[in-house]
Design a protein around this motif. Structure first.
Motif, PDB file in Angstrom:
ATOM      1  N   ARG A 159       8.286  11.379 -12.584  1.00 55.89           N
ATOM      2  CA  ARG A 159       9.706  11.029 -12.715  1.00 55.89           C
ATOM      3  C   ARG A 159       9.893   9.616 -13.231  1.00 55.89           C
ATOM      4  N   TRP A 160       9.130   8.672 -12.630  1.00 48.53           N
ATOM      5  CA  TRP A 160       9.244   7.261 -13.014  1.00 48.53           C
ATOM      6  C   TRP A 160       7.837   6.694 -13.255  1.00 48.53           C
ATOM      7  N   PRO A 161       7.257   6.963 -14.393  1.00 49.82           N
ATOM      8  CA  PRO A 161       5.877   6.531 -14.662  1.00 49.82           C
ATOM      9  C   PRO A 161       5.676   5.020 -14.594  1.00 49.82           C
ATOM     10  N   TYR A 162       6.739   4.237 -14.812  1.00 51.30           N
ATOM     11  CA  TYR A 162       6.602   2.777 -14.796  1.00 51.30           C
ATOM     12  C   TYR A 162       6.346   2.224 -13.395  1.00 51.30           C
ATOM     13  N   LEU A 163       6.530   3.033 -12.357  1.00 54.53           N
ATOM     14  CA  LEU A 163       6.282   2.558 -11.001  1.00 54.53           C
ATOM     15  C   LEU A 163       4.819   2.173 -10.791  1.00 54.53           C
ATOM     16  N   GLN A 164       3.917   2.846 -11.493  1.00 54.98           N
ATOM     17  CA  GLN A 164       2.500   2.514 -11.337  1.00 54.98           C
ATOM     18  C   GLN A 164       2.197   1.116 -11.879  1.00 54.98           C
ATOM     19  N   ARG A 165       2.928   0.717 -12.904  1.00 60.92           N
ATOM     20  CA  ARG A 165       2.768  -0.645 -13.425  1.00 60.92           C
ATOM     21  C   ARG A 165       3.223  -1.664 -12.378  1.00 60.92           C
ATOM     22  N   ILE A 166       4.300  -1.353 -11.687  1.00 59.79           N
ATOM     23  CA  ILE A 166       4.806  -2.249 -10.644  1.00 59.79           C
ATOM     24  C   ILE A 166       3.806  -2.319  -9.480  1.00 59.79           C
ATOM     25  N   ALA A 167       3.256  -1.168  -9.089  1.00 56.40           N
ATOM     26  CA  ALA A 167       2.285  -1.145  -7.992  1.00 56.40           C
ATOM     27  C   ALA A 167       1.041  -1.951  -8.356  1.00 56.40           C
ATOM     28  N   THR A 168       0.625  -1.870  -9.605  1.00 57.45           N
ATOM     29  CA  THR A 168      -0.545  -2.620 -10.049  1.00 57.45           C
ATOM     30  C   THR A 168      -0.275  -4.123 -10.037  1.00 57.45           C
ATOM     31  N   ALA A 169       0.957  -4.504 -10.338  1.00 52.91           N
ATOM     32  CA  ALA A 169       1.316  -5.926 -10.366  1.00 52.91           C
ATOM     33  C   ALA A 169       1.356  -6.537  -8.969  1.00 52.91           C
ATOM     34  N   TYR A 170       1.574  -5.702  -7.945  1.00 55.63           N
ATOM     35  CA  TYR A 170       1.678  -6.213  -6.575  1.00 55.63           C
ATOM     36  C   TYR A 170       0.762  -5.409  -5.649  1.00 55.63           C
ATOM     37  N   PRO A 171      -0.552  -5.577  -5.781  1.00 55.74           N
ATOM     38  CA  PRO A 171      -1.489  -4.828  -4.940  1.00 55.74           C
ATOM     39  C   PRO A 171      -1.633  -5.467  -3.557  1.00 55.74           C
ATOM     40  N   PRO A 172      -2.120  -4.718  -2.573  1.00 51.72           N
ATOM     41  CA  PRO A 172      -2.405  -5.326  -1.268  1.00 51.72           C
ATOM     42  C   PRO A 172      -3.474  -6.407  -1.416  1.00 51.72           C
ATOM     43  N   ALA A 173      -3.319  -7.479  -0.673  1.00 50.83           N
ATOM     44  CA  ALA A 173      -4.300  -8.563  -0.750  1.00 50.83           C
ATOM     45  C   ALA A 173      -5.548  -8.239   0.056  1.00 50.83           C
ATOM     46  N   HIS A 174      -5.405  -7.383   1.064  1.00 50.32           N
ATOM     47  CA  HIS A 174      -6.526  -7.032   1.922  1.00 50.32           C
ATOM     48  C   HIS A 174      -6.719  -5.520   1.920  1.00 50.32           C
ATOM     49  N   ARG A 175      -7.955  -5.095   2.037  1.00 52.42           N
ATOM     50  CA  ARG A 175      -8.188  -3.678   2.250  1.00 52.42           C
ATOM     51  C   ARG A 175      -7.918  -3.366   3.713  1.00 52.42           C
ATOM     52  N   ALA A 176      -7.741  -2.111   4.036  1.00 52.19           N
ATOM     53  CA  ALA A 176      -7.483  -1.723   5.420  1.00 52.19           C
ATOM     54  C   ALA A 176      -8.812  -1.530   6.144  1.00 52.19           C
TER      55      ALA A 176
ATOM     56  N   ALA B  42       0.830  -1.202   0.000  1.00 50.73           N
ATOM     57  CA  ALA B  42       0.000   0.000   0.000  1.00 50.73           C
ATOM     58  C   ALA B  42       0.864   1.253   0.000  1.00 50.73           C
ATOM     59  N   ARG B  43       1.926   1.221   0.775  1.00 52.31           N
ATOM     60  CA  ARG B  43       2.846   2.364   0.809  1.00 52.31           C
ATOM     61  C   ARG B  43       3.492   2.569  -0.556  1.00 52.31           C
ATOM     62  N   PHE B  44       3.854   1.471  -1.211  1.00 54.30           N
ATOM     63  CA  PHE B  44       4.478   1.597  -2.519  1.00 54.30           C
ATOM     64  C   PHE B  44       3.493   2.191  -3.531  1.00 54.30           C
ATOM     65  N   GLY B  45       2.215   1.823  -3.412  1.00 55.12           N
ATOM     66  CA  GLY B  45       1.214   2.385  -4.306  1.00 55.12           C
ATOM     67  C   GLY B  45       1.136   3.899  -4.182  1.00 55.12           C
ATOM     68  N   ARG B  46       1.177   4.396  -2.944  1.00 56.49           N
ATOM     69  CA  ARG B  46       1.161   5.850  -2.731  1.00 56.49           C
ATOM     70  C   ARG B  46       2.429   6.492  -3.281  1.00 56.49           C
ATOM     71  N   TYR B  47       3.548   5.822  -3.066  1.00 60.44           N
ATOM     72  CA  TYR B  47       4.836   6.312  -3.576  1.00 60.44           C
ATOM     73  C   TYR B  47       4.823   6.370  -5.106  1.00 60.44           C
ATOM     74  N   ALA B  48       4.282   5.337  -5.743  1.00 61.33           N
ATOM     75  CA  ALA B  48       4.234   5.292  -7.211  1.00 61.33           C
ATOM     76  C   ALA B  48       3.416   6.448  -7.769  1.00 61.33           C
ATOM     77  N   ARG B  49       2.293   6.751  -7.107  1.00 62.90           N
ATOM     78  CA  ARG B  49       1.472   7.874  -7.566  1.00 62.90           C
ATOM     79  C   ARG B  49       2.203   9.198  -7.396  1.00 62.90           C
ATOM     80  N   ALA B  50       2.934   9.332  -6.296  1.00 60.88           N
ATOM     81  CA  ALA B  50       3.658  10.572  -6.043  1.00 60.88           C
ATOM     82  C   ALA B  50       4.821  10.773  -7.016  1.00 60.88           C
ATOM     83  N   MET B  51       5.394   9.656  -7.497  1.00 63.51           N
ATOM     84  CA  MET B  51       6.576   9.733  -8.366  1.00 63.51           C
ATOM     85  C   MET B  51       6.246   9.467  -9.837  1.00 63.51           C
TER      86      MET B  51
END
Length: 254
Positions: free
Chosen positions: A133-150, A121-130
């Motif tokens: 600079r690094w647009p491919y981070l959102q693809r990585i965040a999508t590939a590894y989403p949290p399994a549970h909602r908070a 979840a933290r990485f997802g927020r980081y990917a959106r913020a960055m």
């Protein structure tokens, strides 16, 4: 360990999980501290540093043991692959902006102590913020989403989860159907499971669980081992009951 595309091979990932972690343009000390913790957890003195290019193409690579602090000082740029000697855990630094930490439950519990879902979840927020600079981070965040909602309130928790076990223990303890030692033992066990399974809490539920954690830090189940200032069984129960009441009142106000 790596496949033809340079990522972790599916065969090696069997029984393991992958967590994306923020990084800069070079492998930094924060990531290396995670590697060091993961190595200690599985009985490894240091990681093995391999050439990712050689491994990806099936060529025998130069395998060099490295101390994590040594690697952190060198701060290598991508591509980097580090793994434990027994292959229980690995860190792949394929391109700037992120690393992929993968491994067994024991390795990840130490390397990603905040929990798999919390880190994802933290990485997802980081990917959106960055993203600029690094647009491919959102693809990585999508590939590894949290399994549970908070979950934000005890009533939101999915039945059968470790978090549901925590909520059940709270109910039993506040109602007097389990003893303080039983509550403490069950709580710590369920809490460890929530971390290993990546379950997350937010809002009122997170505040409640944090409050219980702080109380249990001051409680010793064995009366003979208690020190001055430690909570007694009745004081622990009263403290937990107060926390639960405050959570219920907060929900009613909303």
């Amino acid at each position: 360990m790596l496949g033809p595309d340079g990522g972790f091979a599916r065969a090696w990932l069997t029984g393991k999980s992958v967590v994306p972690v923020p990084a800069g343009t070079r492998l930094d000390t924060a990531v290396m501290c995670r590697v060091e913790a993961g190595c200690r957890a599985v009985g490894a003195q240091h990681p093995i540093d391999e050439s990712t290019a050689a491994v990806a193409h099936g060529v025998s690579a130069s395998v060099v043991p490295r101390q994590p602090t040594e690697i952190g000082l060198v701060a290598p740029a991508p591509l980097v692959l580090l793994h434990t000697p027994d292959l229980q855990g690995a860190v792949l630094f394929p391109e700037p902006g992120y690393t992929l930490i993968a491994g067994s439950e024991a390795f990840l519990a130490a390397a990603v102590p905040e929990g798999i879902d919390a880190a994802r979840a933290r990485f997802g927020r980081y990917a959106r913020a960055m993203k600029k600079r690094w647009p491919y981070l959102q693809r990585i965040a999508t590939a590894y989403p949290p399994a549970h909602r908070a979950w934000s309130h005890p009533s939101d928790v999915t039945p059968g989860t470790a978090s549901a076990r925590l909520v059940s223990l709270l109910g039993a303890f506040t109602q007097g159907t389990c003893t303080a030692p039983e509550f403490a033992d069950g709580w710590w066990e369920a809490r460890r499971t929530t971390h290993s399974q990546g379950e997350r809490a937010s809002g009122d539920l997170a505040d409640l669980l944090d409050g219980v954690f702080m109380l249990l830090e001051e409680y010793t189940p064995d009366p003979e081992l208690r020190e001055s200032g430690d909570l007694t069984d009745s004081e622990l129960r009263e403290g937990v009951q107060s926390l639960v009441r405050n959570t219920e009142r907060g929900a009613e106000r909303r």
